[in-house]
Every structure is written in C-alpha cells, then in structure tokens.
Write a protein that holds these residues in place. Structure first.
Motif, PDB file in Angstrom:
ATOM      1  N   PHE A 255       0.956  -1.380   0.214  1.00 62.62           N
ATOM      2  CA  PHE A 255       0.098   0.090  -0.136  1.00 62.62           C
ATOM      3  C   PHE A 255       0.897   1.281   0.008  1.00 62.62           C
ATOM      4  N   PRO A 256       0.230   2.374  -0.706  1.00 58.82           N
ATOM      5  CA  PRO A 256       1.040   3.404  -0.727  1.00 58.82           C
ATOM      6  C   PRO A 256       1.079   4.239   0.803  1.00 58.82           C
ATOM      7  N   LEU A 257       2.072   5.161   1.156  1.00 57.41           N
ATOM      8  CA  LEU A 257       2.150   5.705   2.308  1.00 57.41           C
ATOM      9  C   LEU A 257       0.918   6.874   2.399  1.00 57.41           C
ATOM     10  N   PRO A 258       0.275   7.306   3.457  1.00 57.67           N
ATOM     11  CA  PRO A 258      -0.476   8.266   3.564  1.00 57.67           C
ATOM     12  C   PRO A 258       0.259   9.499   3.320  1.00 57.67           C
ATOM     13  N   PRO A 259      -0.725  10.454   2.635  1.00 59.93           N
ATOM     14  CA  PRO A 259       0.177  11.987   2.134  1.00 59.93           C
ATOM     15  C   PRO A 259       0.367  12.815   3.397  1.00 59.93           C
ATOM     16  N   ASP A 260      -0.498  12.663   4.454  1.00 62.13           N
ATOM     17  CA  ASP A 260      -0.116  13.329   5.640  1.00 62.13           C
ATOM     18  C   ASP A 260       0.420  12.746   6.732  1.00 62.13           C
ATOM     19  N   LEU A 261       1.721  12.145   6.498  1.00 59.09           N
ATOM     20  CA  LEU A 261       2.404  11.480   7.440  1.00 59.09           C
ATOM     21  C   LEU A 261       3.127  12.382   8.478  1.00 59.09           C
ATOM     22  N   ALA A 262       2.812  11.856   9.705  1.00 59.79           N
ATOM     23  CA  ALA A 262       3.493  12.659  10.660  1.00 59.79           C
ATOM     24  C   ALA A 262       4.208  11.869  11.666  1.00 59.79           C
ATOM     25  N   ALA A 263       5.251  11.743  12.499  1.00 53.81           N
ATOM     26  CA  ALA A 263       5.728  10.853  13.581  1.00 53.81           C
ATOM     27  C   ALA A 263       4.942  11.065  14.572  1.00 53.81           C
TER      28      ALA A 263
END
Length: 368
Positions: A255-263
């Motif tokens: 699956f692709p990573l979400p666009p609003d990725l945050a740690a």
C-alpha cells in the motif's frame, strides 16, 4: 569473479595467475592414484593370480587407492566450503554491520539469529546512526527469511543509511525507504519475468517489509513511525510496557504511504531507561508443545540484576529463546536494545574534570 585492469605499469612484470597451478595440484594426486591402480592391474603378476592371497592384496591396493581419492576430494570440498563461508560472512557483515557500543550518549547493543543454518543474517534488519537530528534507529522484517530476503534487506538498509542523515523529518526518511523498496521490487519483477525461467521462492507480488523508525533527540524525546511492526518495549526501572499503543500503518510494499504522514510522539527516554526493539520472530517462537515465547517475561528476568545494560538484556533474552526453542528457531529473530546513560556520562566527565568551559573568544598566542 571478473577483474578488469586498465593496464600494466612499465617496468613491472605482470603477475601470473595461480589458478593453473592450483588446478594442476588438484588433478595431480587423483592422476597419481589412478596411475598406481592401473600399473598394479596390468604390470604386477600378482594381480593376474586367482588365489586368496592375491585377491586380498588386490583388494587392499584398490581400497587404498579409493580411500586416497575420497580423502583428497573431501579435503578439496572442505577447503572450498571454508572459503565460501569466509566470503559469505564478510559480505553479510558488511550488509548488517555491527553497531557501535555507544551512540551520542546511548549505550547500544544488537544481535540477530537466523533461522537458516549457515546464514549470519536473514530477513531481519536493523541499524542505528547518530545524526544532527538525533539518534535514528530502524528495525524491520522482510517477508520470508534466509538468503532470499537479503536483497530486500540491502535495499532498505542502504536507503536508510543515506536518508537518516539527509532528511530533517522522520516522515521523509520513511518516504525514501518506501521509494527504494519500490525500485527494488520493480527490478526483481523484471528479473522474475516468466521468460527468465526462474521459479522464485518469494514472488514480488507477495513481498512486504514491516518497518519501525525511531528518533531519539538530545533531550530524550522519542518520535516514531511504525509500519506494521511490533512496538518496542520501554523499560523504566522495573516497569515494562509497549512504547506506544497507537495503531501501526500498513507494511511497506502493498500500500502507498498516506500523504499527511507525521511521526508519533512517544514521550521521553529518561536517564537509565531502556528500549528493546525486536522482530516478531521473538514473540512467535514456540517450544515443542506449541507454547509461545514470553518476551516480556524474559525482559522482566533481565532487569532483576543491576545495573541493567543492553548487553545483559540481549544475553538473557537470547539464552531464554534458545532454551525455549531447543536451539532451533523457526523464524529469524533480531533484537536491538539501547539505554540512556547520558546523565551518568556527564557526571563521570564532571568528576574527572574533563569538562572545561570553552572561551568565547580565542586567546592570543604567546609563542613567537
């Protein structure tokens, strides 16, 4: 191996290859043994006799010849096997290199146990580097284990070692890992095309990697990104529990990573606290009766002795794991432990008087 040389310097004679001499030595002894057997058969009158004594002598001669040939072949095979193991061990040590014992005030130790006999590494990966953004750690698990997963391990680790220094945000590091894995899988897909005639053990369509990225700032603040990997255990005194209860993201690959990725912020690693990162092979290990291994129980046993160090944690856990599985784990197992002893190091340096204030302006030199 193919070696390409641009040329031979003048005044220096080219070195002759030792391969012909090695081949001559390898073929010389079997030829001598064969010549002895043929000479005895056709040149010795005793070999033409049919008496019991003559048959015993003939059998002894051919037995000696056969034994010599077998021992020679065995010695040659063992020599080649030792050489192949040395080369494989060197290559695998470069790929999954040992971690330094200390990183920016953190005491670090890591070890890996491969399910494939003769393999130093398998489908598990880990790395820890000190960067200007803090100490960054990766722990991952490639689908499958053994030599078939080493290519994917190399792609992910190589990308992390570069991105950990280049990218200011942990989410950008994960994005680099995801793109590197995608490129690697595309190259494998071309190599595994039906026209190549290969029958891969792990098809590209089923490949995925669980990844845990961890960042430890100078003040001990913890940030993490988890893609389908078990959360590490946080050891604070005698308390042991998961670092976070947040739901992990899907593994890298399908699956692709979400666009609003945050740690994810996971608190702080306080002085004398420890983190234990692991792959699922540790908690999925079973004994002969099918009982799962209790990693948390092994960690509780490890923290009973003081002081607690990453080395003692790994020693206790791996000893319990090998005892639980009777020395034959069914999956690769990797553990990485780190302890925050920055306060102890500062106190030690202060007690020794090695910490001196740096002058604001350089003092003029009196030497002429």
């Amino acid at each position: 191996m193919i070696r390409i040389k641009a040329g031979v310097p003048r005044g220096r004679r080219p070195r002759t290859s030792s391969r012909p001499s090695r081949c001559a030595l390898a073929l010389g002894l079997p030829t001598v043994w064969g010549a002895v057997a043929v000479s005895y058969k056709f040149g010795c009158p005793l070999a033409e006799q049919n008496g019991l004594g003559a048959r015993i002598v003939t059998s002894a001669v051919f037995f000696a010849v056969g034994t010599g040939l077998i021992l020679h072949v065995r010695r040659a095979l063992l020599r080649e096997l030792r050489q192949a193991r040395r080369v494989a061990g060197a290559a695998q040590s470069v790929l999954l290199r040992p971690l330094p014992p200390r990183l920016a005030g953190l005491n670090v130790a890591a070890a890996q146990l491969s399910a494939d006999r003769g393999a130093i590494i398998g489908g598990d990966l880990y790395e820890a580097v000190a960067t200007e953004h803090g100490v960054r750690v990766v722990m991952g698990d490639v689908r499958g284990h053994g030599l078939a997963a080493i290519g994917t391990v190399a792609a992910v680790l190589g990308s992390f070692r570069e991105a950990a220094h280049d990218e200011p945000e942990l989410a950008q590091v994960l994005g680099r890992l995801d793109r590197a894995l995608a490129r690697h899988l595309r190259e494998r897909a071309r190599a595994e095309h039906p026209s190549s005639g290969l029958d891969p053990d792990n098809p590209v369509g089923e490949e995925f990697v669980t990844v845990l990225l961890l960042e430890i700032a100078g003040d001990g603040e913890l940030r993490a990104l988890n893609c389908g990997h078990p959360w590490p255990y946080l050891i604070s005194g005698t308390r042991i529990g998961p670092l976070s209860g947040a739901e992990p993201l899907p593994p890298l690959g399908p699956f692709p990573l979400p666009p609003d990725l945050a740690a994810t912020r996971c608190g702080h690693l306080l002085p004398d606290d420890s983190l234990v990162l692991y792959t699922d092979g540790a908690e999925d290990a079973r004994d002969a009766r099918g009982h799962f291994f209790s990693l948390r129980g092994a960690l509780a046993e490890a923290v009973r002795d003081r002081p607690v160090s990453p080395q003692s944690i790994l020693r206790t856990v791996f000893t319990a794991l090998l005892h639980h599985t009777n020395g034959r784990p069914s999956d690769d197992i990797a553990l990485l432990a780190l302890t925050n002893d920055r306060a102890q190091q500062r106190a030690l340096l202060g007690a020794r008087g090695t910490v001196r204030p740096t002058p604001a302006h350089p003092q003029p030199s009196t030497h002429r």
